[in-house]
Design a protein around this motif. Structure first.
Motif, PDB file in Angstrom:
ATOM      1  N   ASP A  81       5.147  53.966  20.410  1.00 13.23           N
ATOM      2  CA  ASP A  81       6.419  53.160  19.852  1.00 13.23           C
ATOM      3  C   ASP A  81       6.560  51.710  20.598  1.00 13.23           C
ATOM      4  OD1 ASP A  81       7.175  54.904  18.131  1.00 13.23           O
ATOM      5  OD2 ASP A  81       7.842  56.344  19.705  1.00 13.23           O
ATOM      6  N   LEU A  82       6.475  51.663  21.933  1.00 17.10           N
ATOM      7  CA  LEU A  82       6.678  50.623  22.732  1.00 17.10           C
ATOM      8  C   LEU A  82       5.606  50.344  23.582  1.00 17.10           C
ATOM      9  CD1 LEU A  82      10.553  51.192  23.345  1.00 17.10           C
ATOM     10  CD2 LEU A  82       9.499  49.382  21.647  1.00 17.10           C
ATOM     11  N   TRP A  83       5.121  49.130  23.604  1.00 15.73           N
ATOM     12  CA  TRP A  83       4.038  48.680  24.628  1.00 15.73           C
ATOM     13  C   TRP A  83       4.311  49.239  25.990  1.00 15.73           C
ATOM     14  CZ3 TRP A  83      -0.439  48.478  22.954  1.00 15.73           C
ATOM     15  CH2 TRP A  83      -0.667  47.466  21.978  1.00 15.73           C
ATOM     16  N   GLN A 101      -0.717  43.384  17.505  1.00 13.49           N
ATOM     17  CA  GLN A 101      -0.841  42.139  16.138  1.00 13.49           C
ATOM     18  C   GLN A 101      -0.513  40.717  16.952  1.00 13.49           C
ATOM     19  OE1 GLN A 101       2.320  44.326  13.679  1.00 13.49           O
ATOM     20  NE2 GLN A 101       1.237  42.651  12.248  1.00 13.49           N
ATOM     21  N   GLU A 102      -0.046  40.702  18.136  1.00 13.11           N
ATOM     22  CA  GLU A 102       0.089  39.427  18.706  1.00 13.11           C
ATOM     23  C   GLU A 102       0.204  39.447  20.350  1.00 13.11           C
ATOM     24  OE1 GLU A 102       3.972  37.531  17.442  1.00 13.11           O
ATOM     25  OE2 GLU A 102       4.759  39.549  17.042  1.00 13.11           O
ATOM     26  N   PRO A 103       0.245  38.677  21.148  1.00  9.09           N
ATOM     27  CA  PRO A 103       0.096  38.609  22.470  1.00  9.09           C
ATOM     28  C   PRO A 103       1.654  39.125  23.032  1.00  9.09           C
ATOM     29  CG  PRO A 103      -0.981  36.662  21.893  1.00  9.09           C
ATOM     30  CD  PRO A 103      -0.217  37.182  20.455  1.00  9.09           C
ATOM     31  N   MET A 104       1.696  39.932  23.837  1.00 13.10           N
ATOM     32  CA  MET A 104       2.894  40.329  24.531  1.00 13.10           C
ATOM     33  C   MET A 104       2.988  40.094  25.996  1.00 13.10           C
ATOM     34  SD  MET A 104       4.593  41.634  21.877  1.00 13.10           S
ATOM     35  CE  MET A 104       5.631  42.872  22.338  1.00 13.10           C
ATOM     36  N   LEU A 108      -0.920  36.869  11.431  1.00 14.50           N
ATOM     37  CA  LEU A 108       0.061  38.084  11.922  1.00 14.50           C
ATOM     38  C   LEU A 108       0.442  38.778  10.655  1.00 14.50           C
ATOM     39  CD1 LEU A 108       2.617  36.282  13.902  1.00 14.50           C
ATOM     40  CD2 LEU A 108       0.913  37.978  14.628  1.00 14.50           C
ATOM     41  N   SER A 109      -0.156  38.244   9.287  1.00 13.82           N
ATOM     42  CA  SER A 109       0.132  39.267   8.117  1.00 13.82           C
ATOM     43  C   SER A 109      -0.312  40.714   8.105  1.00 13.82           C
ATOM     44  CB  SER A 109      -0.389  38.426   6.845  1.00 13.82           C
ATOM     45  OG  SER A 109      -1.629  38.670   6.694  1.00 13.82           O
ATOM     46  N   LEU A 110       0.325  41.560   7.316  1.00 12.08           N
ATOM     47  CA  LEU A 110      -0.397  42.802   7.416  1.00 12.08           C
ATOM     48  C   LEU A 110      -1.484  42.790   6.492  1.00 12.08           C
ATOM     49  CD1 LEU A 110       3.057  45.024   7.306  1.00 12.08           C
ATOM     50  CD2 LEU A 110       1.434  44.989   9.057  1.00 12.08           C
ATOM     51  N   GLU A 111      -1.514  42.114   5.403  1.00 14.51           N
ATOM     52  CA  GLU A 111      -2.725  41.986   4.740  1.00 14.51           C
ATOM     53  C   GLU A 111      -3.949  41.582   5.508  1.00 14.51           C
ATOM     54  OE1 GLU A 111       0.032  40.614   3.775  1.00 14.51           O
ATOM     55  OE2 GLU A 111       0.651  41.743   2.074  1.00 14.51           O
ATOM     56  N   ALA A 112      -3.895  40.810   6.584  1.00 13.45           N
ATOM     57  CA  ALA A 112      -5.003  40.631   7.354  1.00 13.45           C
ATOM     58  C   ALA A 112      -5.278  41.750   8.214  1.00 13.45           C
ATOM     59  CB  ALA A 112      -4.724  39.154   8.320  1.00 13.45           C
ATOM     60  N   VAL A 113      -4.117  42.338   8.659  1.00 15.92           N
ATOM     61  CA  VAL A 113      -4.378  43.371   9.450  1.00 15.92           C
ATOM     62  C   VAL A 113      -5.148  44.688   8.919  1.00 15.92           C
ATOM     63  CG1 VAL A 113      -3.365  45.563  10.761  1.00 15.92           C
ATOM     64  CG2 VAL A 113      -2.374  43.114  10.987  1.00 15.92           C
ATOM     65  N   ALA A 114      -5.009  44.857   7.282  1.00 13.76           N
ATOM     66  CA  ALA A 114      -5.366  45.871   6.864  1.00 13.76           C
ATOM     67  C   ALA A 114      -6.978  45.386   6.566  1.00 13.76           C
ATOM     68  CB  ALA A 114      -4.864  45.849   5.334  1.00 13.76           C
ATOM     69  N   ALA A 123       5.794  48.252  11.365  1.00 10.84           N
ATOM     70  CA  ALA A 123       7.125  48.313  10.872  1.00 10.84           C
ATOM     71  C   ALA A 123       6.944  49.215   9.530  1.00 10.84           C
ATOM     72  CB  ALA A 123       7.725  47.008  10.277  1.00 10.84           C
ATOM     73  N   GLU A 124       7.705  50.464   9.378  1.00 13.91           N
ATOM     74  CA  GLU A 124       7.488  51.305   8.242  1.00 13.91           C
ATOM     75  C   GLU A 124       7.918  50.752   7.002  1.00 13.91           C
ATOM     76  OE1 GLU A 124       5.902  54.322   8.824  1.00 13.91           O
ATOM     77  OE2 GLU A 124       6.037  54.698   6.442  1.00 13.91           O
ATOM     78  N   HIS A 125       7.317  49.721   6.441  1.00  8.49           N
ATOM     79  CA  HIS A 125       7.563  49.272   5.172  1.00  8.49           C
ATOM     80  C   HIS A 125       6.308  48.433   4.925  1.00  8.49           C
ATOM     81  CE1 HIS A 125       9.956  46.948   2.266  1.00  8.49           C
ATOM     82  NE2 HIS A 125       9.324  45.698   2.678  1.00  8.49           N
ATOM     83  N   GLY A 126       6.388  48.449   3.393  1.00  7.06           N
ATOM     84  CA  GLY A 126       5.236  47.815   2.594  1.00  7.06           C
ATOM     85  C   GLY A 126       3.878  48.407   3.189  1.00  7.06           C
ATOM     86  N   LEU A 127       2.718  47.530   3.521  1.00  3.54           N
ATOM     87  CA  LEU A 127       1.578  47.790   3.879  1.00  3.54           C
ATOM     88  C   LEU A 127       1.744  48.687   5.290  1.00  3.54           C
ATOM     89  CD1 LEU A 127      -1.112  45.181   3.231  1.00  3.54           C
ATOM     90  CD2 LEU A 127      -1.172  47.427   2.458  1.00  3.54           C
ATOM     91  N   GLY A 128       2.520  48.300   6.117  1.00  5.74           N
ATOM     92  CA  GLY A 128       2.786  48.930   7.223  1.00  5.74           C
ATOM     93  C   GLY A 128       2.827  50.533   7.082  1.00  5.74           C
TER      94      GLY A 128
END
Ligand code: TXA
Ligand code: MG
Length: 332
Positions: free
Chosen positions: A244-246, A264-267, A284-290, A314-319
């Motif tokens: 859930d969390l890094w 998805q991005e540096p932390m 950063l887009s979810l389209e790019a992740v997919a 994030a539990e939404h859309g492509l996520g």
């Protein structure tokens, strides 16, 4: 047509030759076929030998039905006993594209591809090479993802060859799949109300815009409705942990050996974790992740890490679709 590299080893040909592909399908062979979602393992839907070969090569259980690929809505309608008004509305918006419809079938659609069900799954793929083949070939074409049952789906011709190697005489080359995750599957209640069976490239919100009464009841009876929806699926060979969390990753690397992080991005927290860090995409887009999803997991598999760690989207859309894939890929 086929290169022989020594006793017993046949190297599949990667080509754009629709004529050779059609000839192979006609003679009951299987081929790799590009689509906009993932590569399929294609066979002539009406050729029992070809369909049997799909199940054999994929090591797929015979009770898991296949998706019929056709060139147009009119073709899909010619195989359906009932084409509900909402099915037509969805098809008109999303075809050609990553939407699979499950509808009552006509008698000429063999039980062999539907696992004996009275329904069949059908879609019109949005890929020029797939459409060229479907338009040239007289019969519908079945195409499950071109991976061994349970493993990562391929999104390039080279990945199909690596997955299925000497089992497939030809892979039609269509470049990298633009979308990168499977189609969204929608079935219908006996009253014609649409219901999502499998999340994929088209989001629930997109479907809802066309069909406001569409149902989605995850976890209730999906396994029965779409028999291929196994809890463990699409998995890399390397164990995958989704957190859930890094911050949860801190204590892991000592216990697990060589750890790969995919983010998805540096932390900032990555600086203090002894792990190799990778990114799903530089966008950063979810389209790019997919688009990169299976390819990234496949590349990490090659590097022999002891563990791959990532976080939920994030539990939404492509996520939601990506989380569903992560759930199945990490299931133990
Ligand atoms: O994007 C895609 O859909 C890719 C490309 C190649 O088109 N194909 C794909 O096929 O993902 P496959 O075989 O990996 O997944 C097909 C899914 C299975 O989960 C199966 O259970 C479901 O479709 N299915 C097929 N016929 C069905 C039916 N009559 N009722 C319910 N589910 C069905
Ligand atoms: Mg599959």
């Amino acid at each position: 047509m086929v290169f022989t590299l020594g006793p017993g080893y046949i190297c599949p040909m990667i080509s754009r030759d629709i004529k050779s592909a059609s000839d192979l399908l006609r003679s009951g062979r299987v081929i790799g076929m590009p689509t906009e979602t993932v590569y399929g393992l294609a066979a002539d839907a009406l050729n029992p030998q070809g369909v049997a070969e799909v199940y054999r090569v994929k090591k797929r259980p015979s009770f898991n039905p296949l998706i019929l690929h056709v060139a147009s809505l009119a073709h899909a309608q010619s195989h359906a006993l009932v084409f509900y008004p909402q099915a037509e509305a969805l098809a008109k918006v999303f075809w050609p594209g990553p939407l699979t419809l499950v509808l009552p079938k006509k008698a000429h659609i063999p039980d062999q591809i539907t696992a004996g069900k009275s329904t069949f799954a059908v879609r019109v793929p949005n890929h020029p090479v797939a459409l060229a083949l479907l338009e040239a070939y007289p019969n519908p074409i079945v195409a499950p993802s071109a991976n061994l049952f349970g493993t990562l789906s391929p999104t390039s011709a080279a990945h199909v060859v690596r997955n299925l190697g000497d089992q497939v005489p030809l892979v039609l080359d269509g470049g990298d799949c633009s979308l990168g995750i499977e189609s969204t599957i929608v079935g219908f209640t006996p009253e014609g109300i649409p219901e999502v069976f499998r999340l994929g490239s088209i989001t629930f919100d997109q479907l809802k815009e066309v069909c406001p009464d569409i149902l989605f009841r995850p976890g209730t009876h999906k396994e029965v409705l779409a028999p291929g929806m196994y809890p463990k699926h699409y998995a890399p060979k390397t164990p995958l942990l989704v957190v859930d969390l890094w911050d949860e990753v801190h204590q892991l690397s000592e216990n697990y050996g060589r750890v790969a992080i995919v983010a998805q991005e540096p932390m900032p927290v990555f600086e203090s974790i002894p792990a190799d860090v990778f990114y799903w995409s530089d966008d950063l887009s979810l389209e790019a992740v997919a688009h990169h999803f299976y390819r990234v997991l496949d590349k990490l598999d090659e590097q022999n890490f002891d563990l791959i760690v990532t976080t939920w989207f994030a539990e939404h859309g492509l996520g939601s679709a990506l989380n569903d894939k992560l759930k199945r890929a990490s299931y133990t």
